[in-house]
Design a protein around this motif. Structure first.
Motif, mmCIF file in Angstrom:
data_model
loop_
_atom_site.group_PDB
_atom_site.id
_atom_site.type_symbol
_atom_site.label_atom_id
_atom_site.label_comp_id
_atom_site.label_asym_id
_atom_site.label_seq_id
_atom_site.Cartn_x
_atom_site.Cartn_y
_atom_site.Cartn_z
ATOM 1 N N MET A 94 9.585 -0.533 9.502
ATOM 2 C CA MET A 94 9.286 0.873 9.265
ATOM 3 C C MET A 94 8.493 1.046 7.964
ATOM 4 N N ILE A 95 8.915 0.365 6.906
ATOM 5 C CA ILE A 95 8.239 0.486 5.613
ATOM 6 C C ILE A 95 6.843 -0.129 5.690
ATOM 7 N N ALA A 96 6.707 -1.251 6.387
ATOM 8 C CA ALA A 96 5.384 -1.885 6.536
ATOM 9 C C ALA A 96 4.428 -0.945 7.255
ATOM 10 N N SER A 97 4.912 -0.258 8.287
ATOM 11 C CA SER A 97 4.069 0.699 9.008
ATOM 12 C C SER A 97 3.658 1.844 8.086
ATOM 13 N N ASP A 98 4.594 2.328 7.285
ATOM 14 C CA ASP A 98 4.271 3.419 6.371
ATOM 15 C C ASP A 98 3.286 2.950 5.303
ATOM 16 N N ASP A 99 3.482 1.736 4.797
ATOM 17 C CA ASP A 99 2.531 1.182 3.823
ATOM 18 C C ASP A 99 1.133 1.068 4.430
ATOM 19 N N ASP A 100 1.079 0.616 5.681
ATOM 20 C CA ASP A 100 -0.219 0.516 6.369
ATOM 21 C C ASP A 100 -0.876 1.887 6.506
ATOM 22 N N LYS A 101 -0.064 2.902 6.772
ATOM 23 C CA LYS A 101 -0.593 4.262 6.911
ATOM 24 C C LYS A 101 -1.166 4.754 5.580
ATOM 25 N N VAL A 102 -0.468 4.478 4.487
ATOM 26 C CA VAL A 102 -0.951 4.874 3.160
ATOM 27 C C VAL A 102 -2.252 4.135 2.844
ATOM 28 N N GLN A 103 -2.305 2.845 3.156
ATOM 29 C CA GLN A 103 -3.518 2.063 2.897
ATOM 30 C C GLN A 103 -4.691 2.549 3.761
ATOM 31 N N ALA A 104 -4.409 2.868 5.014
ATOM 32 C CA ALA A 104 -5.466 3.385 5.892
ATOM 33 C C ALA A 104 -5.970 4.729 5.375
ATOM 34 N N THR A 105 -5.077 5.537 4.832
ATOM 35 C CA THR A 105 -5.478 6.820 4.265
ATOM 36 C C THR A 105 -6.377 6.598 3.043
ATOM 37 N N THR A 106 -6.040 5.605 2.240
ATOM 38 C CA THR A 106 -6.884 5.266 1.085
ATOM 39 C C THR A 106 -8.272 4.850 1.554
ATOM 40 N N ARG A 107 -8.334 4.002 2.573
ATOM 41 C CA ARG A 107 -9.640 3.564 3.099
ATOM 42 C C ARG A 107 -10.413 4.737 3.683
ATOM 43 N N LEU A 108 -9.715 5.638 4.358
ATOM 44 C CA LEU A 108 -10.371 6.819 4.930
ATOM 45 C C LEU A 108 -10.956 7.693 3.816
ATOM 46 N N LEU A 109 -10.209 7.890 2.753
ATOM 47 C CA LEU A 109 -10.713 8.691 1.638
ATOM 48 C C LEU A 109 -11.936 8.032 0.997
ATOM 49 N N GLN A 110 -11.919 6.710 0.897
ATOM 50 C CA GLN A 110 -13.087 5.992 0.367
ATOM 51 C C GLN A 110 -14.291 6.163 1.293
ATOM 52 N N GLU A 111 -14.046 6.103 2.586
ATOM 53 C CA GLU A 111 -15.116 6.293 3.572
ATOM 54 C C GLU A 111 -15.669 7.714 3.480
ATOM 55 N N LEU A 112 -14.801 8.690 3.310
ATOM 56 C CA LEU A 112 -15.251 10.083 3.225
ATOM 57 C C LEU A 112 -16.071 10.338 1.963
ATOM 58 N N GLU A 113 -15.771 9.619 0.891
ATOM 59 C CA GLU A 113 -16.550 9.779 -0.348
ATOM 60 C C GLU A 113 -18.004 9.357 -0.158
ATOM 61 N N ARG A 114 -18.238 8.454 0.770
ATOM 62 C CA ARG A 114 -19.604 7.963 1.024
ATOM 63 C C ARG A 114 -20.435 8.968 1.823
ATOM 64 N N GLN A 115 -19.779 9.900 2.442
ATOM 65 C CA GLN A 115 -20.502 10.857 3.288
ATOM 66 C C GLN A 115 -21.128 11.947 2.419
ATOM 67 N N PRO A 116 -22.330 12.362 2.794
ATOM 68 C CA PRO A 116 -22.999 13.396 1.999
ATOM 69 C C PRO A 116 -22.284 14.745 2.114
ATOM 70 N N GLY A 117 -22.312 15.469 1.014
ATOM 71 C CA GLY A 117 -21.779 16.830 1.015
ATOM 72 C C GLY A 117 -20.269 16.917 0.879
ATOM 73 N N THR A 118 -19.606 15.826 0.548
ATOM 74 C CA THR A 118 -18.154 15.898 0.422
ATOM 75 C C THR A 118 -17.763 16.389 -0.964
ATOM 76 N N ASN A 119 -16.614 16.982 -1.048
ATOM 77 C CA ASN A 119 -16.068 17.500 -2.294
ATOM 78 C C ASN A 119 -15.355 16.342 -3.006
ATOM 79 N N ARG A 120 -16.077 15.654 -3.870
ATOM 80 C CA ARG A 120 -15.550 14.451 -4.540
ATOM 81 C C ARG A 120 -14.287 14.734 -5.369
ATOM 82 N N PRO A 121 -14.245 15.826 -6.165
ATOM 83 C CA PRO A 121 -13.005 16.099 -6.927
ATOM 84 C C PRO A 121 -11.786 16.263 -6.005
ATOM 85 N N GLN A 122 -11.977 16.926 -4.861
ATOM 86 C CA GLN A 122 -10.869 17.092 -3.913
ATOM 87 C C GLN A 122 -10.435 15.738 -3.352
#
Length: 195
Positions: free
Chosen positions: A52-80
């Motif tokens: 259960m904890i490994a799955s939750d850790d994976d979810k947190v890590q995937a969210t981090t990667r998603l946020l990094q991916e979103l930062e690369r997209q034009p027009g995103t709110n970087r401070p948010q």
């Protein structure tokens, strides 16, 4: 040399005979048997918790990667996005453990914190208008899939913890006779609300 061959054969047969001996069975009503069975049940609880904890850790890590991916997209709110990254990074430290989960408030606080991060991330990753990159779409799907498995992980953990707790209650006298840590064992908290 001829005399050594029968002696070597005899020693080999004696050695093989010693290898085939099975250990004495443990009396199932003995404290030793209770200790072994409790260890097996505890291992099962630990395995469910770790999954259960490994799955939750994976979810947190995937969210981090998603946020990094979103930062690369034009027009995103970087401070948010940076604020969401900080909040996401703090989640594991806020997570309950096997003892603090005795307070359902600890579970609720963690769930609420994670849900609020994910709700905002989903809003950015799945805008009403505009294209989203394929990696962002895939990461969003992975996070949502992991999020949908939380209840199942908790149910499996509770099932294993209930078996442990029931065994502990039934064999309390035998376990107490072992002394030490076995005398102090307490039932494990559950995700299921107690009535």
């Amino acid at each position: 040399m001829r005399k050594l061959l029968p002696l070597a054969l005899l020693l080999l047969l004696a050695g093989l005979d010693a290898c085939n001996r099975t250990p004495k069975p443990i009396d199932p009503t003995s404290p030793a048997a209770a200790k072994v069975q409790l260890g097996i049940l505890r291992d099962s609880v630990t395995a469910r918790w770790e999954q259960m904890i490994a799955s939750d850790d994976d979810k947190v890590q995937a969210t981090t990667r998603l946020l990094q991916e979103l930062e690369r997209q034009p027009g995103t709110n970087r401070p948010q996005l940076q604020q969401l990254t900080r909040a996401n990074t703090k989640l594991p430290a806020r997570r309950y453990d096997q003892q603090t989960m005795a307070s359902s408030a600890a579970i609720d606080a963690y769930d609420a914190a994670q849900d609020s991060v994910l709700h905002l991330v989903y809003g950015i990753a799945q805008p009403a208008a505009g294209p989203v990159s394929a990696p962002a779409q895939q990461l969003t799907s992975d996070i949502q899939a992991a999020d949908s498995e939380v209840v199942g992980f908790r149910l499996r953990y509770d099932r294993a913890a209930k078996q442990f707790n029931n065994y502990l209650a039934l064999h309390q006298v035998a376990l107490a006779s072992l002394g030490g840590k076995y005398r102090k064992l307490q039932p494990l908290p559950l995700f299921e609300l107690q009535q």
